[in-house]
Write a protein that holds these residues in place. Structure first.
Motif, PDB file in Angstrom:
ATOM      1  N   GLN A  95       0.806  -1.217   0.000  1.00  0.00           N
ATOM      2  CA  GLN A  95       0.000   0.000   0.000  1.00  0.00           C
ATOM      3  C   GLN A  95       0.844   1.274   0.000  1.00  0.00           C
ATOM      4  OE1 GLN A  95      -3.500  -0.423   2.850  1.00  0.00           O
ATOM      5  NE2 GLN A  95      -2.227  -2.137   3.467  1.00  0.00           N
ATOM      6  N   ILE A 118      -0.692   2.210   8.303  1.00  0.00           N
ATOM      7  CA  ILE A 118      -1.214   1.037   7.584  1.00  0.00           C
ATOM      8  C   ILE A 118      -1.659  -0.040   8.581  1.00  0.00           C
ATOM      9  CG2 ILE A 118      -0.049   1.397   5.377  1.00  0.00           C
ATOM     10  CD1 ILE A 118       2.134  -0.567   6.354  1.00  0.00           C
ATOM     11  N   ASN A 119      -2.265   0.413   9.680  1.00  0.00           N
ATOM     12  CA  ASN A 119      -2.796  -0.507  10.696  1.00  0.00           C
ATOM     13  C   ASN A 119      -1.717  -1.407  11.292  1.00  0.00           C
ATOM     14  OD1 ASN A 119      -5.529   0.393  10.372  1.00  0.00           O
ATOM     15  ND2 ASN A 119      -5.646  -0.820   8.491  1.00  0.00           N
ATOM     16  N   ASN A 129      -2.072  -5.842  -1.434  1.00  0.00           N
ATOM     17  CA  ASN A 129      -2.823  -4.612  -1.753  1.00  0.00           C
ATOM     18  C   ASN A 129      -4.321  -4.858  -1.632  1.00  0.00           C
ATOM     19  OD1 ASN A 129      -0.662  -2.586  -3.047  1.00  0.00           O
ATOM     20  ND2 ASN A 129      -0.194  -4.670  -3.745  1.00  0.00           N
ATOM     21  N   GLU A 167      -9.677  -1.571   0.384  1.00  0.00           N
ATOM     22  CA  GLU A 167     -10.110  -1.026   1.665  1.00  0.00           C
ATOM     23  C   GLU A 167     -11.542  -0.528   1.603  1.00  0.00           C
ATOM     24  OE1 GLU A 167      -7.249   1.964   2.638  1.00  0.00           O
ATOM     25  OE2 GLU A 167      -5.750   0.512   3.259  1.00  0.00           O
TER      26      GLU A 167
END
Length: 247
Positions: free
Chosen positions: A147, A194-195, A244, A247
């Motif tokens: 990402q 990105i979490n 990827n 989301e």
């Protein structure tokens, strides 16, 4: 490689993966030097690293790098291990960004070009030691982009460079080994965009590095990175989809 009684530089060692690597090396009986851009965070880290030394500076800055190298040559002439860990990352839509170049330039300078510069300046010192090593911290996104698009590209450049540097040093000096540390998603403040809370502990990355150094394992796939690598060989499309997600 013996993991004790070394003199070790860790860039970006005041937090995250770099800090956990510094903790592991300190506990193993090494002289550890860490760098960081934030003085308060550097001071907080040093409190937890008995005997470690801190150097405030930005390795993407040429003057800071020159000052760091001069200090190392003067005060730590036994330096024999360099961990290039400092990094920069941005999350943005590469297809709809008005400043992709600026972000990519910052990432490429910090994550790749600054590493080349620092290694170049420290190699003469490393070559003077009986045994020495360079550890370049890349990522699984060096093999399968994720990402963080242009960050992935900068790590791909560092991966390629690491392989070339390893070959060149094996054929010349012989005593300077080149390791590449490839973490997956790691739970650090760096990866929060990105979490990162879903990632593995940074201490796990440090432990895998220690094991790899002891066993001369030059490309270190941490956590699920081996799975992603194997999947990329089997099906590039599946690997790219995995890295990827929508989301």
């Amino acid at each position: 490689m013996d993991i004790t009684n070394n003199t070790i530089l860790i860039t970006g060692g005041s937090a995250g993966i770099g800090f956990e690597i510094a903790k592991a090396f300190t506990a193993a009986g090494n002289q550890v030097i860490i760098t960081g851009r934030d003085q308060q965070r550097l001071d907080d880290a040093l409190v937890q690293l008995p005997g470690a030394i801190g150097f405030k500076g930005d390795i993407s800055n040429e003057q800071d790098t020159a000052a760091l190298v001069a200090s190392l040559i003067k005060d730590y002439p036994t330096l024999n291990l360099v961990v290039n860990n400092a990094g920069q990352a941005y999350k943005y839509d590469i297809a709809n960004s008005e400043n992709a170049f600026d972000k990519a330039q910052d990432e490429m300078l910090t994550n790749y070009l600054a590493v080349v510069r620092l290694n170049e300046k420290l190699l003469p010192l490393l070559k003077s030691q009986a045994t020495a090593a360079i550890v370049n911290v890349t990522s699984i996104v060096a093999l399968v982009p994720g990402q963080l698009t242009t960050y992935s590209a900068s790590k791909a450049a560092l991966h390629s460079y690491s392989e070339s540097l390893r070959i060149a040093l094996e054929r010349s000096s012989g005593q300077v080994k080149v390791f590449e540390l490839m973490p997956p998603l790691v739970n650090t403040s760096f990866s929060a965009i990105i979490n990162g809370h879903n990632g593995i502990p940074a201490a796990e990355v440090a432990a895998d590095l220690i094991d790899a150094l002891q066993n001369d394992k030059y490309e270190i796939h941490v956590g699920n990175t081996k799975h992603v690598y194997d999947l990329s060989l089997k099906s590039r499309e599946e690997a790219l989809t995995l890295m990827n997600p929508v989301e």
